[in-house]
Design an enzyme around this catalytic site. Structure first.
Site, PDB file in Angstrom:
ATOM      1  N   LYS A  26       0.571  -1.201  68.476  1.00 30.02           N
ATOM      2  CA  LYS A  26       1.533  -1.742  69.470  1.00 30.02           C
ATOM      3  C   LYS A  26       0.992  -1.917  70.780  1.00 30.02           C
ATOM      4  CE  LYS A  26       5.066  -1.644  67.090  1.00 30.02           C
ATOM      5  NZ  LYS A  26       4.482  -1.748  65.836  1.00 30.02           N
ATOM      6  N   HIS A  44     -18.319  10.025  64.414  1.00 30.29           N
ATOM      7  CA  HIS A  44     -19.049   9.222  63.776  1.00 30.29           C
ATOM      8  C   HIS A  44     -19.137   7.904  64.079  1.00 30.29           C
ATOM      9  CE1 HIS A  44     -19.665  11.986  60.499  1.00 30.29           C
ATOM     10  NE2 HIS A  44     -18.326  12.623  60.816  1.00 30.29           N
ATOM     11  N   GLU A  72      -0.686  -5.404  70.585  1.00 28.90           N
ATOM     12  CA  GLU A  72       0.476  -6.582  70.375  1.00 28.90           C
ATOM     13  C   GLU A  72       0.931  -6.930  71.691  1.00 28.90           C
ATOM     14  OE1 GLU A  72       2.367  -6.179  66.066  1.00 28.90           O
ATOM     15  OE2 GLU A  72       2.787  -4.614  67.249  1.00 28.90           O
ATOM     16  N   LYS A  80       6.820 -12.887  63.936  1.00 28.87           N
ATOM     17  CA  LYS A  80       7.507 -11.686  63.389  1.00 28.87           C
ATOM     18  C   LYS A  80       7.369 -11.636  61.751  1.00 28.87           C
ATOM     19  CE  LYS A  80      10.582  -8.268  63.506  1.00 28.87           C
ATOM     20  NZ  LYS A  80      10.152  -7.078  64.152  1.00 28.87           N
ATOM     21  N   CYS A 112       7.473 -19.590  62.259  1.00 28.73           N
ATOM     22  CA  CYS A 112       8.155 -21.078  62.165  1.00 28.73           C
ATOM     23  C   CYS A 112       9.425 -20.713  61.800  1.00 28.73           C
ATOM     24  CB  CYS A 112       7.583 -21.886  61.291  1.00 28.73           C
ATOM     25  SG  CYS A 112       5.992 -22.448  61.752  1.00 28.73           S
ATOM     26  N   ASN A 138       7.875 -25.135  57.241  1.00 27.77           N
ATOM     27  CA  ASN A 138       7.255 -23.888  57.450  1.00 27.77           C
ATOM     28  C   ASN A 138       6.432 -23.604  56.472  1.00 27.77           C
ATOM     29  OD1 ASN A 138       6.758 -21.282  58.070  1.00 27.77           O
ATOM     30  ND2 ASN A 138       8.467 -20.479  57.201  1.00 27.77           N
ATOM     31  N   GLY A 139       4.931 -23.467  56.669  1.00 24.05           N
ATOM     32  CA  GLY A 139       4.006 -23.134  55.604  1.00 24.05           C
ATOM     33  C   GLY A 139       2.641 -23.866  55.808  1.00 24.05           C
ATOM     34  N   TRP A 188       5.073 -22.370  65.008  1.00 20.64           N
ATOM     35  CA  TRP A 188       3.883 -21.588  65.196  1.00 20.64           C
ATOM     36  C   TRP A 188       2.706 -22.190  64.786  1.00 20.64           C
ATOM     37  CZ3 TRP A 188      -0.103 -18.492  63.108  1.00 20.64           C
ATOM     38  CH2 TRP A 188      -0.613 -17.709  63.795  1.00 20.64           C
ATOM     39  N   GLU A 205      -0.738   2.994  64.394  1.00 20.68           N
ATOM     40  CA  GLU A 205       0.538   2.379  64.915  1.00 20.68           C
ATOM     41  C   GLU A 205       0.744   2.274  66.386  1.00 20.68           C
ATOM     42  OE1 GLU A 205       4.637   1.003  65.232  1.00 20.68           O
ATOM     43  OE2 GLU A 205       2.659   0.559  64.061  1.00 20.68           O
ATOM     44  N   ARG A 237      11.030 -15.113  65.117  1.00 20.94           N
ATOM     45  CA  ARG A 237       9.803 -15.251  64.209  1.00 20.94           C
ATOM     46  C   ARG A 237       8.403 -15.666  64.908  1.00 20.94           C
ATOM     47  NH1 ARG A 237      12.353 -16.380  58.972  1.00 20.94           N
ATOM     48  NH2 ARG A 237      10.578 -17.704  58.452  1.00 20.94           N
TER      49      ARG A 237
END
Length: 607
Positions: free
Chosen positions: A483, A502, A486, A602, A2, A98-99, A74, A479, A27
């Protein structure tokens, strides 16, 4: 997550607010809206989806007025629809938020019983209806807002405007950031300084529990008990010029190409190239006296922390733990006297990492934060800060901020090793020399762009992808997998190569690419054995290695990208770049929204 912006100005507010919302797109959001005061009345325009839809709505039905608030949402409570888009409100008040208001259900029941009529599913409308009830009972806006804030539970940043009060904005913060900007006969409020960067360089930050009353000439600040307080005004280094894409197709592509400069700028803050010594700012404590390092972070920053853990333990012989911030404090781990809490965050506003910071402080730990925003909440609440000099990172998927975090952690580990007597001056010089080579080697990695584009065709056809690494490159495997998930929406997992037998080996067949981060070094032979096992089961082995490693894996790898040879100490920094590039090119082939992937934000400022 947001974005909030507001202004009281001398010019039409809507175009300014829309432009500021564009600077908050990074964001993450799924709807947007603006409300302004027009002849004393509140009018608003909202739209589902991207800001182009809001811009079209404003072009079709322009908003006048010199005072207004804007929001990129968001979705949390309620679907991402135009009806649930912010601003929310009544004829008397309009609110952006926001929140999460945790007691919204309780408040909603109380307000409906008092005759307030709701029109959305959101928790935010509860705030507007609560303020509206106070206004209807005769309170002035400042008194009504203050009374409402005392009832709210949860995390929030709020901004609100009031019908009949054309030069008034009230804002509040608890657990989510809010900044006030001071202009020339204008005042602004925003989620961060980047939103306000072209409008003003003079910024004041609210502290947790604060609220503020803005007119065109001033801002008054109050603490959570309603007492008048002062808050420092500082000049931010951010400017609006920092967030353009230049000639690149996407912010992510631009930020990938900024790796060499960002790594170099960060290292030059911390390494004296003449003496080859790490020179940190005064931390206020002695690294030699630290009994244990407890690292906490989220997402890519957590993977950077895992690399840091390996460096602290192997190089500085300093015991270290690393935990995802969203789980850390719920374990309530016992922490030793003389310990150091180390937080890693790009934004410095991540809710879970901030909560971990506060837990660490409550247990008597020194607190050191590695952040990219020196004016952030995390930086302000820490005993000491080490800044990643990455500049604004607009793409939701972290790229250059990640390698900058690794560069800072490497310098901190060297400094700790020196302080603890684990290395001598010659050892420090050798390690810093290898670090100072990384920017040039990173530029060479970018030259492999066409090769990585070709590899992306193999990955894009896959439904599942395994990433393998060992030692300090195991987190780089995670990482790379993150990516890919995402931005291309392909399922991928990163594993320690020795763990393949395993369980994950059961997944391997000719349709499953296996991406190996395998620089030559102490653990190379072990990794090669694991890759041989993958190849024997038909896995498409794709190798990132140096010339020596590539030659030794020639009979195993279906594809190889030959990277510059570097000291194993700095390999994680260098090898992060091609796995990010690979994800970028796969996403291009899949046709996804590279800079703003679905469902992601973000800066995750709520739990």
């Amino acid at each position: 997550m947001c974005g909030i912006v507001g202004m009281i100005g001398r010019r039409e507010a809507a175009p300014v607010l829309l432009d500021a919302l564009r600077r908050l797109e990074y964001r993450g959001y799924d709807s947007a809206g603006i409300a302004t005061l027009v002849n004393g009345h509140i009018e608003r325009r909202r739209a589902e989806g991207k800001l182009v839809n809001l811009a079209a709505a404003l072009q079709q039905a322009p908003l006048q007025g010199l005072t207004g608030i804007g929001h990129t949402r968001w979705a949390t409570h309620g679907a991402p629809t135009e009806g649930n888009a912010h601003p929310h409100g009544t004829a008397r008040v309009s609110v952006v938020h926001n929140g999460i208001i945790e007691n919204h259900a309780e408040l909603r029941a109380e307000l409906e019983a008092a005759g307030q009529s709701f029109s959305t599913e959101t928790d935010t409308e509860t705030v507007a209806q609560l303020v509206d009830l106070h206004l209807a009972r005769g309170m002035d806006p400042v008194t009504a807002a203050g009374a409402a804030f005392r009832r709210l539970e949860g995390a929030y940043a709020l901004a609100m405007v009031f019908a009949g009060h054309p030069e008034l904005i009230i804002g509040a913060q608890r657990g989510a950031p809010l900044a006030v900007g001071f202009g020339e006969d204008e005042m602004f409020v925003g989620s961060d300084a980047l939103a306000l960067a072209p409008l003003t360089r003079r910024i004041a930050y609210l502290r947790d529990g604060d609220w503020t009353v803005l007119t065109r000439q001033e801002a008054r600040f109050f603490d959570e008990d309603g007492h008048h307080v002062t808050r420092e005004t500082r000049r931010t280094a951010l400017t609006g010029a920092a967030i353009g894409k230049g000639n690149f197709r996407h912010f992510m592509e631009k930020e990938l190409h900024e790796h060499p400069a960002v790594i170099g700028d960060t290292l030059h803050r911390m390494v004296d190239p003449a003496s080859r010594a790490v020179v940190l700012p005064d931390l206020g404590f002695d690294l030699a006296a630290i009994s244990r390092v407890t690292i906490s972070a989220c997402g890519s920053a957590f993977y950077a922390g895992l690399v840091g853990r390996a460096w602290f333990e192997s190089l500085a012989r300093l015991p270290a733990d690393a935990d995802v911030a969203s789980e850390f404090r719920y374990r309530a781990p016992p922490l030793p006297a003389g310990g150091l809490g180390l937080l890693v965050s790009q934004s410095g506003e991540t809710a879970d990492t901030l909560a971990a910071l506060r837990y660490l402080r409550s247990r008597g730990q020194r607190v050191l934060s590695i952040v990219n925003v020196p004016e952030s909440s995390m930086a302000r609440e820490s005993d000491a800060v080490l800044e990643t000099v990455a500049g604004p990172e607009i793409g939701v998927a972290s790229t250059k901020a990640f390698t900058a975090q690794l560069a800072v952690l490497a310098c901190l580990a060297i400094a700790a090793a020196r302080a603890r007597g684990a290395i001598d001056a010659a050892g420090e010089a050798a390690l810093t020399a290898s670090l100072l080579e990384v920017p040039a080697r990173a530029a060479q990695v970018l030259d492999h762009d066409q090769t990585i584009q070709r590899l992306a065709l193999r990955i894009a056809r896959g439904g599942d992808v395994l990433y393998l690494g060992r030692g300090n490159c195991f987190p780089i495997a995670m990482e790379g997998a993150l990516k890919l998930k995402e931005i291309s929406y392909i399922h991928a997992e990163g594993y320690a190569a020795g763990e393949m037998k395993h369980g994950p080996i059961a997944l391997i067949d000719p349709a499953v690419p296996v991406v190996a981060i395998a620089p030559s070094g102490p653990l190379f032979e072990k990794t090669a054995s694991n890759l041989q096992e993958a190849a024997a089961r038909g896995g498409q082995v794709i190798v990132f290695s140096d010339a020596e490693g590539a030659a030794r894996l020639a009979g195993i790898a279906a594809e190889t990208v030959v990277l510059p040879a570097v000291d194993p100490f700095v390999a994680p920094i260098l090898y992060a770049i091609p796995v990010q590039m690979l994800a970028y090119h796969v996403a291009l082939l899949k046709g996804t929204d590279v800079d703003q992937p679905r469902n992601l934000a973000k800066s995750v400022t709520v739990e």
